[in-house]
Design a protein around this motif. Structure first.
Motif, short mmCIF file in Angstrom:
data_model
loop_
_atom_site.label_atom_id
_atom_site.label_comp_id
_atom_site.label_asym_id
_atom_site.label_seq_id
_atom_site.Cartn_x
_atom_site.Cartn_y
_atom_site.Cartn_z
N GLU A 280 33.29 -9.27 -12.47
CA GLU A 280 34.10 -10.43 -12.84
C GLU A 280 33.49 -11.71 -12.28
O GLU A 280 33.39 -12.73 -12.97
CB GLU A 280 35.53 -10.26 -12.30
CG GLU A 280 36.41 -9.35 -13.11
CD GLU A 280 37.86 -9.44 -12.68
OE1 GLU A 280 38.72 -9.62 -13.55
OE2 GLU A 280 38.13 -9.33 -11.47
N LYS A 281 33.07 -11.65 -11.01
CA LYS A 281 32.47 -12.82 -10.37
C LYS A 281 31.18 -13.22 -11.07
O LYS A 281 30.92 -14.40 -11.28
CB LYS A 281 32.21 -12.52 -8.89
CG LYS A 281 31.69 -13.71 -8.09
CD LYS A 281 31.56 -13.35 -6.61
CE LYS A 281 31.05 -14.55 -5.81
NZ LYS A 281 30.92 -14.21 -4.36
N ARG A 282 30.36 -12.23 -11.42
CA ARG A 282 29.10 -12.53 -12.09
C ARG A 282 29.34 -13.19 -13.44
O ARG A 282 28.63 -14.13 -13.83
CB ARG A 282 28.27 -11.25 -12.27
CG ARG A 282 26.88 -11.55 -12.82
CD ARG A 282 26.01 -10.33 -12.90
NE ARG A 282 26.43 -9.42 -13.95
CZ ARG A 282 25.64 -8.45 -14.42
NH1 ARG A 282 24.44 -8.27 -13.91
NH2 ARG A 282 26.07 -7.66 -15.38
N THR A 283 30.34 -12.70 -14.17
CA THR A 283 30.68 -13.30 -15.46
C THR A 283 31.03 -14.77 -15.29
O THR A 283 30.57 -15.63 -16.07
CB THR A 283 31.86 -12.55 -16.11
OG1 THR A 283 31.46 -11.19 -16.34
CG2 THR A 283 32.26 -13.18 -17.43
N ASP A 284 31.82 -15.09 -14.27
CA ASP A 284 32.20 -16.48 -14.00
C ASP A 284 31.00 -17.33 -13.63
O ASP A 284 30.86 -18.48 -14.07
CB ASP A 284 33.25 -16.54 -12.89
CG ASP A 284 34.58 -15.94 -13.29
OD1 ASP A 284 34.84 -15.84 -14.51
OD2 ASP A 284 35.36 -15.56 -12.39
N GLY A 293 24.26 -19.11 -7.26
CA GLY A 293 25.36 -18.19 -6.99
C GLY A 293 25.06 -16.79 -7.49
O GLY A 293 25.40 -15.79 -6.83
N ILE A 294 24.39 -16.68 -8.64
CA ILE A 294 24.02 -15.38 -9.19
C ILE A 294 23.02 -14.68 -8.27
O ILE A 294 23.14 -13.48 -7.99
CB ILE A 294 23.43 -15.55 -10.60
CG1 ILE A 294 24.53 -16.03 -11.57
CG2 ILE A 294 22.82 -14.23 -11.10
CD1 ILE A 294 24.00 -16.52 -12.89
N GLN A 295 22.03 -15.43 -7.78
CA GLN A 295 21.03 -14.86 -6.88
C GLN A 295 21.68 -14.39 -5.57
O GLN A 295 21.34 -13.33 -5.04
CB GLN A 295 19.93 -15.87 -6.60
CG GLN A 295 19.05 -16.18 -7.81
CD GLN A 295 18.04 -17.28 -7.53
OE1 GLN A 295 17.96 -17.81 -6.42
NE2 GLN A 295 17.27 -17.64 -8.55
N ALA A 296 22.62 -15.19 -5.06
CA ALA A 296 23.31 -14.82 -3.82
C ALA A 296 24.15 -13.56 -4.03
O ALA A 296 24.19 -12.67 -3.17
CB ALA A 296 24.20 -15.98 -3.35
N LEU A 297 24.81 -13.46 -5.19
CA LEU A 297 25.61 -12.28 -5.49
C LEU A 297 24.73 -11.04 -5.60
O LEU A 297 25.10 -9.96 -5.12
CB LEU A 297 26.39 -12.50 -6.79
CG LEU A 297 27.26 -11.32 -7.26
CD1 LEU A 297 28.35 -11.02 -6.24
CD2 LEU A 297 27.87 -11.62 -8.63
N GLU A 298 23.57 -11.19 -6.22
CA GLU A 298 22.67 -10.05 -6.36
C GLU A 298 22.24 -9.53 -4.99
O GLU A 298 22.25 -8.32 -4.75
CB GLU A 298 21.43 -10.46 -7.17
CG GLU A 298 20.44 -9.32 -7.34
CD GLU A 298 19.26 -9.70 -8.22
OE1 GLU A 298 18.33 -8.89 -8.32
OE2 GLU A 298 19.28 -10.79 -8.81
N LYS A 299 21.88 -10.42 -4.09
CA LYS A 299 21.49 -10.01 -2.73
C LYS A 299 22.64 -9.30 -2.02
O LYS A 299 22.45 -8.29 -1.34
CB LYS A 299 21.03 -11.22 -1.92
CG LYS A 299 19.71 -11.82 -2.39
CD LYS A 299 19.32 -13.02 -1.55
CE LYS A 299 17.99 -13.63 -2.00
NZ LYS A 299 17.62 -14.82 -1.20
N GLU A 300 23.82 -9.85 -2.18
CA GLU A 300 25.02 -9.27 -1.54
C GLU A 300 25.27 -7.85 -2.05
O GLU A 300 25.55 -6.94 -1.27
CB GLU A 300 26.22 -10.17 -1.85
CG GLU A 300 27.55 -9.64 -1.36
CD GLU A 300 28.72 -10.49 -1.86
OE1 GLU A 300 29.81 -9.92 -2.08
OE2 GLU A 300 28.53 -11.72 -2.04
#
Length: 398
Positions: A280-284, A293-300
């Protein structure tokens, strides 16, 4: 007509599936038990005819349009094979090379590619709340186009994987299970473990585990969904699974222990997926164009996955299944330890032992897709099967 084909026709005669004619296939739980049984039966019938070298071309011309918004090998080729089996040519809609890249609307695109199309297959699985909706938008557009006289016929839509379900994959899995256990009647009480497994990649869709729990709970099996904390699937799909299990006399439950899920299981399906909340977060983030933000989410998420490398289908876990011989399933490609990655979903020795059954599992998908198309385009499938058999046109002349 041979007795085997006649038995398939007799089975279809006992089923109520007429509402599938001129319809579409979005989610398995939108179909009745009889409608699902009709897909399985027709898939077996089409396979039987091909094995007897009898052509199953019901179209002399026509087009199957495919749109893949995510990478695909097996489903792409399965769709092409299914269309060809029935006599349709296939054309991929490449959004990067079409006017869609310049802002063409769904209504325009759907109608422009459908002048001679009999089926549209779409894979749109990466963004929560988007994929299934897009498929409905396409169907709404071609339905309107047909009503307005723009299209001579409304092409049927087949969901080749969305954000909610992967019906062609899960129904191929199910038909493989039916054959392995000698019939649907032998599945009641069997334990199926749909478990998360570690992967070195972070963004695998939710639609396979959701599709599995949404379909397999309809056959009286004891279905267990296992994953580490934080890897939940869509709550609404779990609710579907609970209702299905209650109606079918089986069970559905969730656990955070892979070992518990494997214990005494008849069927295991270890497969990685991304957490629902993260998807859901990635879609947003994509909607906002937030690349940082996408790169940070991927690392997380990669770091989160790395904490669960012990979630792997090992020889030790397989030994705890029913007589140590549970049927191992995977939609492929699997992340195999020491082969495709250092540490992944399954040990190489386990995968190698089940390689041939896995390939057979995958082989059902073209026939499942062909059956979905057949039931949507043919008003009397039993008569059509009879005509194909009586015509007896050889598929190839050796």
């Amino acid at each position: 007509m041979d007795q085997k084909l006649q038995s398939y026709i007799e089975k279809l005669n006992q089923l109520d599936f007429q509402r599938m004619y001129n319809g579409d296939f979005f989610l398995t739980w939108e179909k009745t038990n009889d409608e699902l049984a009709a897909v399985f039966t027709l898939a077996d019938a089409l396979r039987h005819l091909r094995e007897q070298n009898i052509s199953t071309r019901i179209f002399e011309s026509g087009l199957g349009v495919s749109l893949f918004r995510d990478n695909s090998t097996r489903t792409r080729f399965s769709f092409a094979a299914a269309c060809n089996l029935l006599g349709l040519a296939v054309q991929d809609l490449d959004e990067g090379k079409s006017q869609i890249a310049h802002g063409e609307t769904v209504r325009e695109t759907a109608n422009m590619v459908s002048f001679m199309a009999d089926v549209i297959g779409i894979r749109d699985d990466m963004y929560i709340g988007k994929g299934n909706k897009y498929m409905h938008d396409v169907v709404d557009a071609v339905t309107e186009g047909h009503a307005d006289g723009v299209l001579e016929q409304k092409p049927t839509l087949v969901n080749l994987q969305c954000d909610i379900d992967h019906p062609t994959q899960c129904m191929a899995d199910m038909l493989h299970i039916i054959h392995q256990f000698g019939g649907v009647e032998n599945l009641k009480g069997k334990k199926l473990a749909m478990t998360w497994a570690h992967s070195p990649s972070y963004g695998k869709p939710l639609s396979v585990p959701q599709g599995v729990i949404g379909l397999m709970t309809r056959f009286g099996m004891e279905v267990v969904l296992a994953h580490p904390e934080g890897y939940e699937v869509m709550p609404q799909v779990e609710e579907v699974a609970r209702k299905n299990a209650a109606a079918a006399g089986g069970s559905y439950r969730r656990t955070n222990s892979m070992a518990e899920a494997f214990q005494g299981a008849d069927i295991v399906y270890p497969k990685s997926w991304a957490p629902f909340a993260a998807m859901e977060k990635r879609t947003d983030l994509y909607a906002q164009g937030d690349s940082e933000g996408i790169q940070a989410l991927e690392k997380e998420l990669l770091a989160q996955n790395a904490q669960h490398k012990d979630w792997c289908c090992t020889e030790e876990l397989m030994a705890t299944t029913r007589e140590g011989k549970a049927l191992y399933l995977h939609c492929l490609p699997a992340d195999i330890n020491g082969v495709s990655c250092a540490q992944g979903e399954v040990e190489a020795s386990v995968f190698d032992r089940y390689r041939i059954p896995l390939y057979k599992e995958a082989s059902f998908k073209p026939y499942i897709i062909a059956a979905m198309i057949f039931l949507a385009k043919v008003k009397d499938p039993q008569a059509a099967l009879t005509a194909l058999a009586q015509r007896g046109t050889p598929r190839w002349r050796g």
